[in-house]
Structures are given as C-alpha cells and as structure tokens.
Design a protein around this motif. Structure first.
Motif, short mmCIF file in Angstrom:
data_model
loop_
_atom_site.label_atom_id
_atom_site.label_comp_id
_atom_site.label_asym_id
_atom_site.label_seq_id
_atom_site.Cartn_x
_atom_site.Cartn_y
_atom_site.Cartn_z
N ASN A 49 0.68 -1.24 -0.21
CA ASN A 49 -0.06 -0.04 -0.14
C ASN A 49 0.97 1.33 0.04
OD1 ASN A 49 -3.01 1.08 0.56
ND2 ASN A 49 -1.73 2.19 1.83
N THR A 185 -6.64 4.09 -1.81
CA THR A 185 -6.63 2.84 -1.65
C THR A 185 -7.95 2.26 -0.47
OG1 THR A 185 -5.19 2.74 0.22
CG2 THR A 185 -3.98 2.61 -1.87
N VAL A 238 -3.60 -3.29 -5.45
CA VAL A 238 -2.54 -2.15 -5.39
C VAL A 238 -1.19 -2.28 -6.13
CG1 VAL A 238 -3.05 -0.85 -3.28
CG2 VAL A 238 -2.08 -3.38 -3.01
N ALA A 257 -6.73 0.00 -5.50
CA ALA A 257 -6.26 1.11 -5.50
C ALA A 257 -6.43 1.49 -6.82
CB ALA A 257 -4.49 0.98 -5.72
#
Ligand SMILES: C[S@@+](CC[C@H](N)C(=O)[O-])C[C@H]1O[C@@H](n2cnc3c(N)ncnc32)[C@H](O)[C@@H]1O
Length: 263
Positions: A49, A185, A238, A257
């Motif tokens: 992340n 996210t 992500v 994401a």
C-alpha cells in the motif's frame, strides 16, 4: 476519538505496527496478531500500500501538482509523503489530516516545513468534511485555484456506510479545482487471494479489539471517484497499479487502488 486510554486498539497505532514501526502498544499488536491469523499477508499488504502511494504521488508530481492533502495520514513513518513530494519539488506543500490525537502529537513533533516548502497538520475528521474545507490551515497553506493531490490511503475502510463516506469524499472533490487528482486505496472484500476470503472475519476480529474496519468490493470503491477520470490502469489491486517491475504478486493485493483526475 479518545486514545487517552490504552485498553483497546486504535487504527493509527495498528497501522504503525503493521508497517514495522514502533509507536504502538500491546493492545494494537494483539489486534494485528489475531488479524494475521485470517489474513497472513496483512503486513506485506501494508508495505505494498505504502509503495503504491509513493508511485502514485510521483505521477501526480509529474502532472504538475505541488499541493497535497493527505487525509487519514497516520503516525509519521520513516518515509512520508512529503519526503517523496518535496524530494522532487522542494517548494511543494503538504497538509496531513487525521482525527487521532496521538497522530497529532507525533506529527507536530516530527513534521517540519523546510525553507522552500511547507508541511502542515490539521486535526480533523473526514466524516465532517466542512471542518477540513473551511479550515484556516487549508486556506492559508494552499492556493485553491491550483490543482490539489488528494490522498485517501487506507482511511475509507474506517468509515461505516452510516458515516456516508461517499458524500464526505464528494464534498471534498467538489471543492477542488480542475486538474486535481485523488489517490485511493481501500481494503477489498472481493479479492479472494487478499483479504477478500476473510473480509467478514477481519471485520469481526477488528470489532472485538475496538476497531472499525469495513473491506469493500470494487463497485463500492469506484464510487469514491465520482465523475473524475480514472488514470490507467483504472481501479486495480494495489500491486498491479503501474508496478516498478513488470508483473505483480496477486497475493499481496488485498486492496483496491486507483488514481483519478478532475477534468
Ligand atoms: C490504516 S491507517 C492509514 C495511515 C496512512 N494513510 C497509510 O496509508 O499508511 C488509517 C488512518 O486514518 C485515520 N482515520 C480513521 N478515520 C478517520 C476519520 N474519520 N477522519 C480522519 N482520520 C481518520 C486513523 O486515525 C489512522 O491514522
């Protein structure tokens, strides 16, 4: 949020522990350790992340954005958003926002403006966007006729549907000028190799430690972008968003994401 007692876990410290940092307590570590029993890759997901946020931020800097509003910023870590942004554009301005007093204490102690650029902290709650949008910190720090980079990294899963997170984000989107971009996210409920298979269990464990955590599916996450234009490759796991290396490890991808910009 009251973090004056340490008898239950809190978001910011839980995330701090997940990220391998040291500003957390036994209650936070116990929550993470139990969550890891159902999602073993939770720690690598936190790193993935963070890496995505830095990749996305660099893209926004390349688009000429030099003002960043990071809401749900968390406890400052070894490499913060302003390090990436001001490393590329020294005069860039960054405002960190969080509602947890423990974040405020750390942020005020550690985050410093430089001769060229500014770093500010705002104690505010995303559920009440007007407190952010009318704040003197925002208006004194940013030129709101120029594009802003809005960062919402792993904060929206803390907001229940009853908190109207979509309306809160819409209010902020509506205030920002054309050319602004947002980076989101969100812990996924529908990526089976990530948290998806265990989303309900994760929510239950979090709740038993006093945390609110709501993984969401792609259709609900994409609504946060409203009519802003999603940059390629869209809303993806992500690690799949413009990875530095070709290919990505799907097992790391427990969160959605995306980056979208206002025309
Ligand atoms: C999971 S951490 C993410 C930290 C950081 N954005 C990152 O990605 O590393 C979530 C952060 O959002 C903050 N937060 C949660 N709900 C919030 C709200 N309603 N308003 C402002 N901050 C909030 C928490 O205090 C915590 O610091």
């Amino acid at each position: 949020m009251d973090t004056s007692t340490f008898d239950r876990a809190v978001d910011a410290r839980v995330h701090n522990y997940l990220a391998g940092e040291r500003d957390n307590f036994a209650v936070d570590r116990a929550a993470v350790d139990e969550m890891i029993t159902v999602v073993p890759q939770l720690r690598v997901m936190a790193v993935a992340n963070r890496e995505f946020i830095h990749r996305a931020t660099r893209v926004l800097v390349e688009r000429g954005i030099t003002q960043f509003l990071d809401i749900g910023a968390g406890i400052p870590a070894h490499r913060n958003l302003h390090d990436t942004v001001q490393g590329a554009v020294p005069h860039a301005r960054v405002i960190y926002v969080d509602y947890d007093p423990i974040v405020a204490v750390h942020a005020r102690a550690l985050l410093r403006s430089t001769a060229a650029g500014r770093v500010e902290y705002l104690d505010a709650d995303l559920r009440y966007p007007a407190t952010i949008l009318t704040s003197s910190v925002l208006h004194d720090t940013f030129d709101l006729s120029r594009p802003v980079g809005l960062i919402l990294s792993a904060v929206l899963p803390s907001l229940a549907a009853e908190d109207y997170p979509w309306s809160a984000v819409e209010a902020i989107r509506d205030t920002l000028p054309a050319g602004s971009c947002m980076v989101v996210t969100h812990l996924a409920s529908d990526i089976p190799s990530g948290s998806g298979a265990a989303a309900a269990k994760l929510t239950a464990i979090a709740a038993s430690h006093g945390l609110t955590l709501f993984p969401r599916g792609k259709a609900k996450v994409i609504r946060f972008f409203g009519d802003w234009e999603l940059l390629d490759p869209g809303l993806v796991p992500v690690s799949a968003w413009r990875p530095n290396e070709p290919g990505y490890d799907y097992d790391l991808s427990g969160a959605w994401a995306g980056v979208a910009c206002k025309r």
